[in-house]
Design a protein around this motif. Sequence first.
Motif, PDB file in Angstrom:
ATOM      1  N   VAL A 110      21.169  -8.237 -14.052  1.00 37.34           N
ATOM      2  CA  VAL A 110      20.497  -9.008 -15.106  1.00 37.34           C
ATOM      3  C   VAL A 110      18.993  -9.007 -14.897  1.00 37.34           C
ATOM      4  O   VAL A 110      18.208  -8.757 -15.839  1.00 37.34           O
ATOM      5  N   LEU A 111      18.537  -9.277 -13.680  1.00 37.22           N
ATOM      6  CA  LEU A 111      17.095  -9.368 -13.433  1.00 37.22           C
ATOM      7  C   LEU A 111      16.403  -8.018 -13.592  1.00 37.22           C
ATOM      8  O   LEU A 111      15.297  -7.931 -14.142  1.00 37.22           O
ATOM      9  N   MET A 112      17.047  -6.951 -13.124  1.00 35.78           N
ATOM     10  CA  MET A 112      16.434  -5.634 -13.276  1.00 35.78           C
ATOM     11  C   MET A 112      16.408  -5.197 -14.733  1.00 35.78           C
ATOM     12  O   MET A 112      15.420  -4.620 -15.201  1.00 35.78           O
ATOM     13  N   GLU A 113      17.468  -5.463 -15.458  1.00 34.31           N
ATOM     14  CA  GLU A 113      17.502  -5.102 -16.885  1.00 34.31           C
ATOM     15  C   GLU A 113      16.492  -5.925 -17.670  1.00 34.31           C
ATOM     16  O   GLU A 113      15.798  -5.407 -18.555  1.00 34.31           O
ATOM     17  N   ALA A 114      16.393  -7.222 -17.343  1.00 41.05           N
ATOM     18  CA  ALA A 114      15.434  -8.078 -18.039  1.00 41.05           C
ATOM     19  C   ALA A 114      14.005  -7.612 -17.802  1.00 41.05           C
ATOM     20  O   ALA A 114      13.168  -7.643 -18.714  1.00 41.05           O
ATOM     21  N   ALA A 115      13.724  -7.173 -16.572  1.00 40.36           N
ATOM     22  CA  ALA A 115      12.380  -6.661 -16.270  1.00 40.36           C
ATOM     23  C   ALA A 115      12.088  -5.406 -17.082  1.00 40.36           C
ATOM     24  O   ALA A 115      10.972  -5.213 -17.589  1.00 40.36           O
ATOM     25  N   LYS A 116      13.080  -4.554 -17.222  1.00 40.08           N
ATOM     26  CA  LYS A 116      12.902  -3.299 -17.962  1.00 40.08           C
ATOM     27  C   LYS A 116      12.713  -3.552 -19.456  1.00 40.08           C
ATOM     28  O   LYS A 116      11.901  -2.885 -20.117  1.00 40.08           O
ATOM     29  N   LEU A 117      13.435  -4.529 -19.996  1.00 36.61           N
ATOM     30  CA  LEU A 117      13.396  -4.798 -21.433  1.00 36.61           C
ATOM     31  C   LEU A 117      12.275  -5.744 -21.840  1.00 36.61           C
ATOM     32  O   LEU A 117      11.964  -5.859 -23.029  1.00 36.61           O
ATOM     33  N   GLY A 118      11.694  -6.455 -20.868  1.00 34.17           N
ATOM     34  CA  GLY A 118      10.710  -7.469 -21.211  1.00 34.17           C
ATOM     35  C   GLY A 118      11.346  -8.745 -21.725  1.00 34.17           C
ATOM     36  O   GLY A 118      10.742  -9.483 -22.529  1.00 34.17           O
TER      37      GLY A 118
END
Length: 448
Positions: A110-118
């Motif tokens: 979740v945290l890595m995907e959220a960082a990638k998506l903004g």
Amino acid sequence: MQLIAEQLAGFVSNVRYEHLSDEVVEKSQRAILDTLAALIGGVPTDNARLSRIAAKACFGSGGAHAWFAEGGLHYLGALFANCAAASSLDVDDGHCLAAGHPGAGIIPAVLMEAAKLGSDGHEVLAATAIGYDVALRIAAARRFSDTMSFASGQWTGFGVAAAIGWLRKMHTDQLAHALAIAGAEAPQNLPQGDCQASSVKGSSPWSTVAALFAVERASCGMSGSIDMLDRAHAYNVGAITADLGSRWLISETYLKPYASCRYTHPVIDSVLALVAGRGTDEPIGRIAVDIFPEARKLPNEYAPKSLEGGQFSVPFAAALAALRGAEAFRPLRPHSLSDPQVVELAQRVEVRYPDEFAGIFPQGTPARVTMVVGGYERTADVPRPLGDANNPMDQSAVEEKLHDLGWDILSQAELDKLIQSVALLKMGEIAPLLACLTAKPVAISAAS
């Protein structure tokens, strides 16, 4: 009639942060902080260190970070490494009915995907709650048998796919197929039996990477067996969607105060109660542990040679708690394995599996310990170990856990900043947390 995967996908697609109760938001935030505590403590272990080396060799270089360790990894390599670190000390959260650990796979994803998506902090909290709910509903609905594996990697991918799919705003039909693909291609671990403890653990790293591939392929139009959750011989099918949207299973998770298998926790609690106030000159005689029969599946080595061997040993955990206290599990370190007094006492621990504890697991994990201390026999019963949903660790206890596990990785000020950054997620802010995750560590070496 809709299939279960379709029902779950439809539910996930319609969730909004505003739908979550204050309790669910608080539990999601605490799950993130607890998982990061487990992860930062796991960073210097051989398991995490070797996983980082292998991840770079297999996936190559890139711009992603293995948190609190190093940058320059490919996104998939960093995801694998972060999941490995979060699970390596076996101090990550869990759920009794699921008989396993959701956070070590779901939260790094979740945290890595959220960082990638903004994405913002609210989206992180909602995706976390969604991932836990889907994964735990499926895991808890499995029909248990003596021959099945309890490896968390068999079901955490469902939650990873649901959370990532929600963050990406996937179409409902594609999300149903992503769930199906993630479930079909999860690591199919064999049951533990009496085998030696292994650093592979529950295979959450591969489950998480496989789930990310599942989402990507479903986005491209690939299909999965979306009827896989409708198999009545494998699942209590109705339980998967019972009270969907009104009962959030993240509120029922447990947290772990000790870096060892959850099966050992009621034993540790019992032993700590029995030795409280013990004088240094009071010898410990025999120790008898009564525990639920599923604990037979642990290797239960008396003189473990690896951290994993110590984490999965009832007699070793009892002896270590008796002689060195709770701090010896925050975290468990290799030097404890060669402590001659602990190893000698572990040899005198008798583990028993009385009929009265049969059929209680996974709903409960009770233990009773009888110990001779200073010539007197004492007994302690622990029906619900510390950290259980009905005997919970509060926010301050989780913060203390983070400091205990991370003091030799980050400074106290940086650990406090990490705590504050997780709290800011409720304000919608994510940038402070992402900055903390890529902070330069004090030192990274093999755990001593």
